[in-house]
Design a protein around this motif. Structure first.
Motif, mmCIF file in Angstrom:
data_model
loop_
_atom_site.group_PDB
_atom_site.id
_atom_site.type_symbol
_atom_site.label_atom_id
_atom_site.label_comp_id
_atom_site.label_asym_id
_atom_site.label_seq_id
_atom_site.Cartn_x
_atom_site.Cartn_y
_atom_site.Cartn_z
ATOM 1 N N SER A 114 96.645 16.102 -74.096
ATOM 2 C CA SER A 114 95.417 15.652 -74.052
ATOM 3 C C SER A 114 94.671 14.761 -75.379
ATOM 4 C CB SER A 114 94.200 16.560 -73.648
ATOM 5 O OG SER A 114 93.908 17.118 -74.586
ATOM 6 N N GLY A 115 93.882 13.916 -75.254
ATOM 7 C CA GLY A 115 93.337 13.253 -76.136
ATOM 8 C C GLY A 115 92.610 14.439 -77.232
ATOM 9 N N THR A 116 91.867 15.572 -76.804
ATOM 10 C CA THR A 116 91.360 16.378 -77.623
ATOM 11 C C THR A 116 92.243 17.062 -78.458
ATOM 12 O OG1 THR A 116 89.644 16.818 -75.887
ATOM 13 C CG2 THR A 116 90.318 18.529 -77.295
ATOM 14 N N TYR A 142 83.150 9.768 -79.767
ATOM 15 C CA TYR A 142 83.502 10.980 -79.270
ATOM 16 C C TYR A 142 85.120 11.148 -79.278
ATOM 17 C CZ TYR A 142 84.942 14.489 -75.482
ATOM 18 O OH TYR A 142 85.504 15.324 -74.776
ATOM 19 N N HIS A 143 85.607 12.494 -79.940
ATOM 20 C CA HIS A 143 87.048 12.547 -80.102
ATOM 21 C C HIS A 143 87.522 13.808 -79.450
ATOM 22 C CE1 HIS A 143 86.255 9.406 -83.212
ATOM 23 N NE2 HIS A 143 85.535 10.140 -83.711
ATOM 24 N N GLY A 144 86.992 13.890 -78.245
ATOM 25 C CA GLY A 144 87.329 15.321 -77.547
ATOM 26 C C GLY A 144 86.603 16.381 -78.097
ATOM 27 N N GLU A 204 86.333 5.742 -83.999
ATOM 28 C CA GLU A 204 86.732 4.999 -82.626
ATOM 29 C C GLU A 204 86.838 3.481 -83.361
ATOM 30 O OE1 GLU A 204 85.619 5.806 -78.381
ATOM 31 O OE2 GLU A 204 83.972 7.223 -79.485
ATOM 32 N N ASN A 209 82.451 5.508 -76.279
ATOM 33 C CA ASN A 209 81.742 6.807 -75.765
ATOM 34 C C ASN A 209 80.294 6.706 -75.984
ATOM 35 O OD1 ASN A 209 83.774 8.538 -74.410
ATOM 36 N ND2 ASN A 209 84.930 7.883 -76.428
ATOM 37 N N ASP A 237 90.929 6.794 -83.843
ATOM 38 C CA ASP A 237 91.062 7.375 -82.539
ATOM 39 C C ASP A 237 91.186 6.060 -81.560
ATOM 40 O OD1 ASP A 237 91.047 8.657 -80.045
ATOM 41 O OD2 ASP A 237 89.046 9.789 -80.798
ATOM 42 N N VAL A 239 92.446 6.674 -78.449
ATOM 43 C CA VAL A 239 92.649 7.335 -77.285
ATOM 44 C C VAL A 239 92.120 6.415 -76.152
ATOM 45 C CG1 VAL A 239 91.971 9.214 -75.665
ATOM 46 C CG2 VAL A 239 92.817 9.738 -77.952
ATOM 47 N N MET A 240 91.164 5.700 -76.371
ATOM 48 C CA MET A 240 90.630 4.872 -75.436
ATOM 49 C C MET A 240 90.977 3.347 -75.604
ATOM 50 S SD MET A 240 86.873 3.877 -74.228
ATOM 51 C CE MET A 240 86.152 5.519 -73.691
ATOM 52 N N LYS A 265 95.006 8.541 -72.785
ATOM 53 C CA LYS A 265 94.756 7.788 -71.566
ATOM 54 C C LYS A 265 95.858 7.025 -71.119
ATOM 55 C CE LYS A 265 89.959 8.662 -71.973
ATOM 56 N NZ LYS A 265 89.153 8.828 -73.124
#
Ligand SMILES: *Cc1c(COP(=O)(O)O)cnc(C)c1O
Length: 428
Positions: A114-116, A142-144, A204, A209, A237, A239-240, A265
């Motif tokens: 997971s991204g978290t 947001y980073h998880g 990010e 987020n 980050d 992730v997105m 993601k």
């Protein structure tokens, strides 16, 4: 009661709030969450058999469209050979090689679920590598949901953060400093005062987020030069944004090279898969080579890896991002035009297949600016669109996602619906 309502009642009895992730509960927009039973291409269907054009895309992963036949086939094929081994596989090498080829700042990486997990591990690694405890994050990013990242800004510039969630000891966030996004001065001041104590800065590189917020070039440049100068690790980050705003992520657009990158993601193609990676000298600190511990029973899960590999193959086909960007841009322009015609304070922007819609005069540059947007208008917009069978994320603070399966007809239908909704918002 319709089936969504019935299921929500049942869910609330056995699952807190009826959902397995808070935003799904429709808390900030009101109403009943749609229980999804099926998704295909640009569409999702709820339990009432209502079909929606979907701009949530599972919050980003569905970039090639839901249930892409080639991805499903890849998953089906490997699943027959076993779901999990807890041992190394050849396919995970191929996925790592592929990511490294696409994102040159990543020399080595590790797969997680997971991204978290990816961001939590990257921060532990940065702390282990530098031997420092303090980290910087930005307001609205947001980073998880790991403890040290659930932080809200302290009362002054150089005061460390307070937990933004119950259950996080203040001691755990004592080392996390929260600064405003795009504030070069705050960043400089912080590094001047305590630069030698900063393990890492996590950001990010296009925030998604707090709705979508883009960094200024000066902000990113100061971030890179200050971290370098003070020996702090710069963590992107993505992730997105990874494989979403462009094939190579935000870092391929801005010409800034981070030390570590987190991804998730899109790389899982809809399966639980994420990664963190970067400079080989930093990655060498991870166990079993180094002393920073990190592990996972399902890490590099073969089914998830197969979905990820196939997704990466599809997005590298000729014209994929050009077409995705053009579609996304056309949608945003259609929205802008429709809003202008009826005089709603609205604006939008996109980078690649990610876009932001704002009930505001200007595109926000920070969390504070985003907070001033008209969330009452967003609620009306959200429900107006949902009533017309078009699904956006149920919060004004979420970015939106286009997929390759969305057609020009889908876009025209979406703009047409928005024109009706905007008109209704203004005329009441
Ligand atoms: C979604 C997201 C995460 C968390 O990923 P999960 O897989 O939900 O744990 C972390 N960082 C960013 C930028 C994200 O968008």
């Amino acid at each position: 009661m319709n089936r969504n309502e019935q299921l929500f009642e049942q869910a609330k009895k056995v699952i807190p709030g009826g959902v397995n992730s808070p935003v799904r509960a429709f808390g900030s927009v009101g109403g009943i969450p749609r229980f999804i039973k099926k998704a295909q291409g640009a569409y999702v269907w709820d339990e009432n058999n209502t079909q929606y054009i979907d701009y949530v895309g599972s919050w980003g992963p569905a970039i090639v469209g839901h249930a892409h036949p080639e991805v499903i086939e890849a998953v089906r094929t490997v699943a027959l050979d076993g779901l999990s081994f807890g041992a190394p596989t050849e396919a995970e090498i191929r996925l790592a090689e592929e990511i490294i080829r696409i994102v040159p700042s990543v020399q080595q990486l590790r797969l997680v679920s997971s991204g978290t997990e990816a961001t939590m591990s990257a921060i532990r690694l940065a702390r282990g590598f530098t031997g420092r405890d303090n980290i910087i994050k930005f307001e609205g990013c947001y980073h998880g949901h790991s403890d040290s990242l659930l932080v809200k800004a302290g009362s002054g510039l150089l005061t460390f953060g307070n937990p933004s969630s119950a259950g996080v000891p203040a001691d755990f966030t004592r080392h996390t400093l929260v600064l405003p996004y795009n504030d070069v001065e705050a960043l400089q001041k912080t590094f001047t005062e305590i630069g030698s104590q900063i393990a890492c800065v996590i950001i990010e590189p296009i925030a998604g987020n707090m709705n979508m917020v883009q960094p200024t070039p000066e902000f990113l440049q100061s971030l890179r030069s200050l971290t370098e100068q003070h020996g702090a690790v710069l963590i992107y980050d993505e992730v997105m944004t990874g494989f979403r705003v462009a094939l190579g992520g935000a870092q391929s657009l801005h010409g800034i090279t981070p030390d570590l990158t987190t991804m998730g993601k899109v790389i899982g193609g809809g399966m639980p898969l994420a990664a963190f990676g970067g400079r080989a000298d930093i990655m060498a600190c991870i166990s079993p080579l180094g002393s920073v511990y990190q592990a996972g029973t399902l890490s590099g899960n073969p089914v998830a890896v197969a979905a990820g590999l196939k997704t990466l193959e599809i997005i590298q086909r000729k014209g994929f991002y050009e077409s995705l960007s053009l579609h996304t841009q056309a949608l945003c322009q259609g929205f802008d035009q429709a809003a202008k015609e009826v005089g709603v304070a609205f604006c939008s922007q996109n980078v690649g297949g990610m876009f932001g819609l704002y009930f505001a005069e200007q595109v926000p540059q920070s969390y504070t600016e985003m907070s001033r947007s008209n969330t009452e208008y967003f609620k009306q917009f959200f429900h107006g669109m949902l009533d017309r069978h078009i699904a956006f994320g149920p919060s004004a603070f979420e970015a939106c996602f286009m997929s390759a399966a969305h057609t020009t007809e889908n876009i025209a239908d979406t703009v047409g619906a928005a024109a009706e909704v905007f008109t209704k918002m203004v005329r009441g």
